[in-house]
Scaffold this active site. Structure first.
Site, PDB file in Angstrom:
ATOM      1  N   SER A  54       0.842  -1.185   0.000  1.00  0.00           N
ATOM      2  CA  SER A  54       0.000   0.000   0.000  1.00  0.00           C
ATOM      3  C   SER A  54       0.888   1.249   0.000  1.00  0.00           C
ATOM      4  O   SER A  54       1.673   1.443  -0.924  1.00  0.00           O
ATOM      5  CB  SER A  54      -0.961  -0.035   1.184  1.00  0.00           C
ATOM      6  OG  SER A  54      -1.974   0.924   1.056  1.00  0.00           O
ATOM      7  N   HIS A 111      -8.064  -4.908  -1.120  1.00  0.00           N
ATOM      8  CA  HIS A 111      -6.832  -4.340  -0.583  1.00  0.00           C
ATOM      9  C   HIS A 111      -6.149  -5.258   0.428  1.00  0.00           C
ATOM     10  O   HIS A 111      -4.918  -5.276   0.518  1.00  0.00           O
ATOM     11  CB  HIS A 111      -7.153  -2.993   0.083  1.00  0.00           C
ATOM     12  CG  HIS A 111      -5.956  -2.160   0.389  1.00  0.00           C
ATOM     13  ND1 HIS A 111      -5.132  -1.655  -0.589  1.00  0.00           N
ATOM     14  CD2 HIS A 111      -5.428  -1.735   1.569  1.00  0.00           C
ATOM     15  CE1 HIS A 111      -4.164  -0.950  -0.036  1.00  0.00           C
ATOM     16  NE2 HIS A 111      -4.311  -0.984   1.276  1.00  0.00           N
ATOM     17  N   ASP A 156      -9.601  -3.860  -5.212  1.00  0.00           N
ATOM     18  CA  ASP A 156      -9.019  -2.988  -4.189  1.00  0.00           C
ATOM     19  C   ASP A 156      -9.698  -1.622  -4.200  1.00  0.00           C
ATOM     20  O   ASP A 156      -9.759  -0.956  -5.237  1.00  0.00           O
ATOM     21  CB  ASP A 156      -7.522  -2.830  -4.458  1.00  0.00           C
ATOM     22  CG  ASP A 156      -6.759  -2.238  -3.282  1.00  0.00           C
ATOM     23  OD1 ASP A 156      -7.363  -1.471  -2.505  1.00  0.00           O
ATOM     24  OD2 ASP A 156      -5.571  -2.545  -3.145  1.00  0.00           O
TER      25      ASP A 156
END
Length: 685
Positions: A537, A657, A622
């Site tokens: 991320s 995610h 995501d």
């Protein structure tokens, strides 16, 4: 790894223009979600990954089975008590998802099954349950379900007396709901369908058509999100609006759900505060009065405005207050000093004030599961880089503690004493000392040239504390050193540590990580031929930046759901998270921010040079980092890189995610990463 023609993405020039500057983006076409050519490209990359790693298929399977063999497949959480019931979960062998249970009053009572998530997940490739909230009379439960992975939850209602699920459901929510005292009225948060920003609080009467839910609060400022929660005392329902730097809280009595909410303190730029309730007062953790590391204040419920706030726990420039919990007899403060967690117990009458004792530099300790108010028992968790997690019950009166559970490592050969951990300090480019936590197996550490995996994140003030990992043993037992770089952008060394790694100081995050890498090489822990870096991320952004800035330091990079096209994303306010993060990265609609962000944007700064071996992973659904960011990045890397090293890109077309939802699928994802590293090291098994 076998030689194989990598996918070549087509190039269609798209011009981004801002502040009189043009950027040519040849892979902008990939943002068309579900377009046949986009799905075709992602599938080509997946096929290429499969071919290029086929020789490690057995290694991946062996790693998965090895890691799985260490976990207690039949496991049970430590029960916690709330409103007359004990709640706990169980995992059962062969099952991917948990079972939720409760018992009334006594742990010897009849066991009630609340949810069998395995049954609920049948027919879904992805399934997540969240936000379980039981009504005050213990007869109903609300819960959120996501079957896609974009964190768009549907709230359902189940009757715990009949086990029937109500036919009415609430769509496009954050998943949680708060019950008023009447057992009929609920408050929940709805998301914007496009941006997924949590921006509306609704009130809903149980059993009525969902269309009758009414908006009671709307957050119109696009840099804010809003939330709703109930005080631990259960007497108040709170709405909180938050941006990166500013908060606003309002409240009503939970037994008066139709009343108007009262604001505690209207939002003031750069004033952060959070609120707990006890007796006739609100207790407030805040940065008021330039309390950079926060302090705790108190105010009467009748006069909650800021001018009435009085210091209770004063600000300390070297101690970051991270959280606090209220009990009938004690106030418990979780703080951080010199990078280390501390738990402080203080009586309301000021006769008692002490810290729980911890005796090393690579541990994590935090409170949790303390739902009862009138008790002297404090529950906290402790683990370290070498010690598995324990749930501990500490008596704040007698100062005696009982270990309620320690995570079992199902390996007869595992002994924590076989491993050692340490904290070392690297010197950053500007002379600042940056801490690194390390762990390795004593008998396998060589004088130099050890394979070493360095992890980093360094954004949002989120601190990655040293923690134990059952999966990580598979690396340590093969001679790897594992390290965490506590770079600026986290709050490891307090709030100023975060402030020094954001906005126009973001480059510190990247140069800190590079300095940590150079220190580990200089001190003979490893060499560039055996150094690997990992982040996901915003940590994937870190990976992209260091690859551009210092590719020669690393043999391999693991980059998961990477936020790498930062300028384009932050210029597009239709993308989830964009507007709420201007105070983290900057707003590129302003020229100074645009130029600074462009200077480090991993996608924009890809150039003709040699890069390390790289494995990039992402989830198609995501909601935090859109799939096209890593897809475009990989395509541009393939176009420009001048080396013959491996570049692999794997997209999970069913997840978001956080990756796969089932515990076994999640272990398989770890095995994929580890097999990539071991293969580069020539470790076959």
């Amino acid at each position: 790894m076998k030689a194989q023609q990598a996918p070549i993405a087509k190039k269609i020039a798209h011009v981004h223009e801002a502040h009189g500057h043009q950027r040519i983006d040849n892979y902008h076409w990939m943002i068309e979600r579900d377009a046949p050519e986009v799905l075709s490209y992602l599938k080509q990359e997946n096929e290429y990954y499969d071919i290029m790693t086929s020789h490690t298929d057995q290694l991946k399977e062996d790693l998965f089975e090895e890691i799985k063999s260490r976990i207690n497949e039949d496991d049970e959480s430590v029960p916690y008590k709330w409103n007359g019931y004990w709640y706990y979960t169980k995992m059962k062998k062969g099952m991917s998802y948990p079972f939720y249970y409760r018992k009334k009053e006594s742990l010897e009572a009849h066991e009630e099954l609340l949810f069998d998530v395995n049954e609920m997940a049948t027919g879904h490739e992805f399934f997540q349950i969240t936000g379980m909230s039981v009504s005050p009379n213990n007869k109903m439960v609300s819960y959120g379900v996501d079957t896609v992975g974009r964190r768009q939850y549907t709230i359902h209602f189940k009757n715990l007396e009949t086990n029937q699920v109500n036919s009415h459901a609430l769509e496009l929510t954050t998943g949680g709901a708060v019950w008023a005292a009447d057992n009929k009225t609920l408050f929940f948060v709805r998301k914007d369908e496009q941006t997924l920003r949590a921006h509306q609080i609704y009130k809903y009467r149980l059993g009525e058509d969902p269309s009758t839910a009414t908006i009671i609060y709307q957050e119109d400022d696009e840099i804010f999100n809003c939330y709703v929660y109930k005080s631990k005392s259960t007497e108040y329902i709170m709405i909180k609006s938050s941006s990166t730097l500013t908060d606003e809280v309002r409240f009503i009595k939970s037994d008066a759900p139709d009343n108007d909410f009262t604001i505690i303190q209207p939002r003031t730029d750069d004033l952060e505060y959070s609120v707990l309730h006890y007796g006739n007062h609100f207790y407030i953790m805040t940065n008021k009065d330039e309390a950079t590391n926060f302090k705790v204040m108190r105010t009467s419920i009748e006069t909650p405005e800021m001018e009435n706030w009085v210091d209770l726990i004063p600000h300390h420039p070297d101690v970051l207050i991270e959280d606090f919990e209220i009990f009938n007899k004690y106030l418990v403060i979780s703080d951080r000093f010199n990078g280390l967690n501390r738990i402080r117990v203080k009586s309301w009458n000021d006769t008692v004030d002490y810290f729980l004792p911890f005796d090393n530099e690579t541990y994590t300790a935090f409170t949790g599961g303390n739902f009862e108010f009138d008790t002297t028992k404090l529950r906290y968790q402790y683990n370290s880089l070498t010690m598995p997690p324990s749930v501990i019950e500490f008596d704040m009166d007698s100062r005696e503690e009982v270990v309620l559970k320690t995570q079992k490592v199902q390996d007869p050969n595992f002994n924590p004493d076989d491993y050692t951990s340490e904290r070392v300090w690297a010197k950053a480019a500007d002379g600042v000392k940056v801490p690194i936590s390390l762990v390795y197996k004593k008998s396998l550490k060589k004088e130099t040239g050890n394979p070493l995996l360095l992890y980093g994140y360094g954004s949002y003030g989120s601190t990655i504390d040293p923690y134990f990992s059952i999966s990580r043993l598979s690396l340590l037992n093969r001679g790897f050193i594992y390290a965490i770089a506590h770079v600026r952008g986290s709050e490891y060394l307090g709030r100023p540590w975060y402030e020094a790694g954001k906005m126009f100081k973001k480059l510190n995050t990247f140069s800190d990580f590079i300095a940590c890498s150079e220190h580990l090489i200089k001190e003979n822990y490893t060499t560039p031929a055996h150094l690997y870096a990992s982040g996901g991320s915003a940590g994937g952004l870190l990976m992209g930046a260091i690859m551009n800035m210092a590719p020669q330091l690393y043999n391999g990079i693991l980059s998961a759901v990477p936020f790498v096209d930062i300028v384009s994303t932050m210029l597009d306010d239709s993308i989830p998270l964009t507007t709420g993060e201007y105070d983290e990265w900057g707003n590129p609609n302003h020229k100074d921010s645009y130029e600074y962000m462009l200077n480090y944007s991993p996608y924009d700064q890809v150039t003709k040079q040699d890069y390390p071996n790289v494995l990039v992973t992402t989830g198609y659904h995501d909601s935090q980092v859109q799939y096209w960011e890593p897809a475009k990045w990989v395509a541009k890397l393939r176009e420009l890189k001048t080396d013959h090293k491996v570049l692999l890109f794997k997209t999970d077309l069913t997840s978001g995610h956080s990756g796969a939802s089932g515990r076994y699928d999640a272990l398989k994802e770890v095995a994929i990463d580890y097999a990539f590293l071991l293969d580069l090291e020539g470790i076959k098994s």
